[in-house]
Design an enzyme around this catalytic site. Structure first.
Site, PDB file in Angstrom:
ATOM      1  N   GLY A  48     -10.404   5.992   7.111  1.00 17.74           N
ATOM      2  CA  GLY A  48      -9.862   4.772   6.542  1.00 17.74           C
ATOM      3  C   GLY A  48      -8.497   4.427   7.125  1.00 17.74           C
ATOM      4  CB  SER A  49      -5.762   2.439   5.690  1.00 12.78           C
ATOM      5  OG  SER A  49      -6.546   1.285   5.474  1.00 12.78           O
ATOM      6  CB  THR A  50      -5.027   8.057   7.121  1.00 15.85           C
ATOM      7  OG1 THR A  50      -6.383   8.357   7.489  1.00 15.85           O
ATOM      8  CG2 THR A  50      -4.848   8.217   5.620  1.00 15.85           C
ATOM      9  CG  PHE A  51      -7.657   5.819  12.998  1.00 18.48           C
ATOM     10  CD1 PHE A  51      -7.727   7.042  13.659  1.00 18.48           C
ATOM     11  CD2 PHE A  51      -7.788   4.655  13.740  1.00 18.48           C
ATOM     12  CE1 PHE A  51      -7.933   7.088  15.037  1.00 18.48           C
ATOM     13  CE2 PHE A  51      -8.000   4.693  15.109  1.00 18.48           C
ATOM     14  CZ  PHE A  51      -8.075   5.917  15.763  1.00 18.48           C
ATOM     15  CE  LYS A  52      -5.531  -0.481   8.084  1.00 21.28           C
ATOM     16  NZ  LYS A  52      -5.344  -1.164   6.790  1.00 21.28           N
TER      17      LYS A  52
END
Length: 323
Positions: A48-52
């Site tokens: 999810g958004s941790t990959f941002k």
């Protein structure tokens, strides 16, 4: 420990009693909660958004953007025939990195991913440890790689067609272990230098003499110190005023990022339609990092900021207090 790669905590839940393994191995293997699966090193989940954080690192370090670069972030974008949307379809207009990361704006990062292209995004993924078996001192069958996976389980590379916009926000066919996401946080915390994670430090013989040692070892120069500093500032905003306020530690600056990946129909969770994989990655103190942590919770209807961020806070406080 960002500066050395030393693993201080490697925890997986549900736990099991190792004393039961010899006589109850078949029973443990049939247990639907999979207690023998080391989720920290073998659990592969959409980040999810941790990959941002990785997408932002690639954008900054490659020179595609600066912290001041603005990208128009509408509430929804049509990407490969399917809408890519922000939470509640919120239209942010032209915003820069700090706001995009603090509010976890999908359409901003989706456009950045498209701008970067396959070659650049995959290059930085690999610098952070993706697309390879983690360089940790465990048997290879006890650790799993992270990356974009084809249906047959093969890892895809930059020459394969992928949905860059959704990859950039931690979706597509991207799967990551908690160990891998802890490495992302650790690299940013360590000024862009990723150390090899290691569990053992020395071997002592029966007489108490040290017969072998393992010194810290660099895995890669993931990003520059300047990029790491810019990312740290943006990640601090996530905790002070964004989606990660539940990770805040009184009197300690914390840098982090939340993530909530929707996993409807996940058989491991009973096949429910509202199941999420909730995440928080981060490090503390932000100005003198002593610990980098990834916390992930499967089969939850809650968000990363609600259920994973408090785990980060509890573990980080314990370590920083020497408990």
């Amino acid at each position: 420990e960002p500066s050395s790669g030393r693993v201080k905590v490697l925890a997986s839940n549900p736990p099991y009693d190792p004393n039961r393994v010899p006589e109850h191995l078949e029973e443990l293997n049939r247990d639907p909660t999979s207690p023998l699966l080391d989720r920290a090193t073998q659990g592969q989940y959409p980040p999810g958004s941790t990959f941002k954080v990785v997408t932002a690192a690639a954008g900054l370090d490659s020179g595609a953007i600066t912290p001041e670069t603005t990208i128009d972030a509408p509430g929804s974008l049509e990407v490969e025939g399917t809408p890519l949307q922000n939470d509640f379809n919120e239209d942010f207009g032209p915003i820069a990195l700090d706001t995009a990361l603090t509010s976890s704006v999908n359409t901003w990062f989706g456009q950045l991913g498209q701008q970067l292209g396959n070659d650049t995004l995959f290059k930085y993924m690999e610098r952070f440890g993706f697309n390879a078996t983690p360089a940790i001192d465990l048997p290879e069958d006890q650790v799993e790689p992270s990356g974009v996976f084809a249906e047959d389980g093969e890892l895809l590379n930059a020459s394969d067609p992928v949905d860059l916009a959704r990859l950039a926000i931690g979706q597509e066919r991207l799967l990551a272990t908690p160990l891998q996401m802890a490495q992302v946080a650790a690299a940013v915390a360590n000024g862009g230098k990723l150390m090899k994670p290691q569990i053992w430090k020395r071997v002592v013989d029966p007489d108490g003499r040290t017969v072998e040692t393992m010194d810290p070892s660099v895995y890669s120069e993931a990003i520059s110190e300047e990029t790491a500093a810019e990312l740290t500032t943006a990640m601090e905003g996530v905790v002070t005023e964004g989606t990660g306020t539940n990770a805040a530690i009184p009197g300690v600056a914390v840098a982090g990022k939340t993530g909530t990946a929707e996993t409807p129909g996940n058989e491991a969770c009973g096949g429910g339609e509202n199941e999420n994989q909730a995440w928080f990655i981060g490090f503390a103190p932000a100005d003198d990092p002593q610990i980098a942590i990834a916390a992930s919770v499967e089969c939850t209807e809650q968000f990363g900021g609600d259920v994973a961020a408090p785990i980060f806070r509890t573990v980080a406080e314990s370590i920083l207090n020497g408990e």
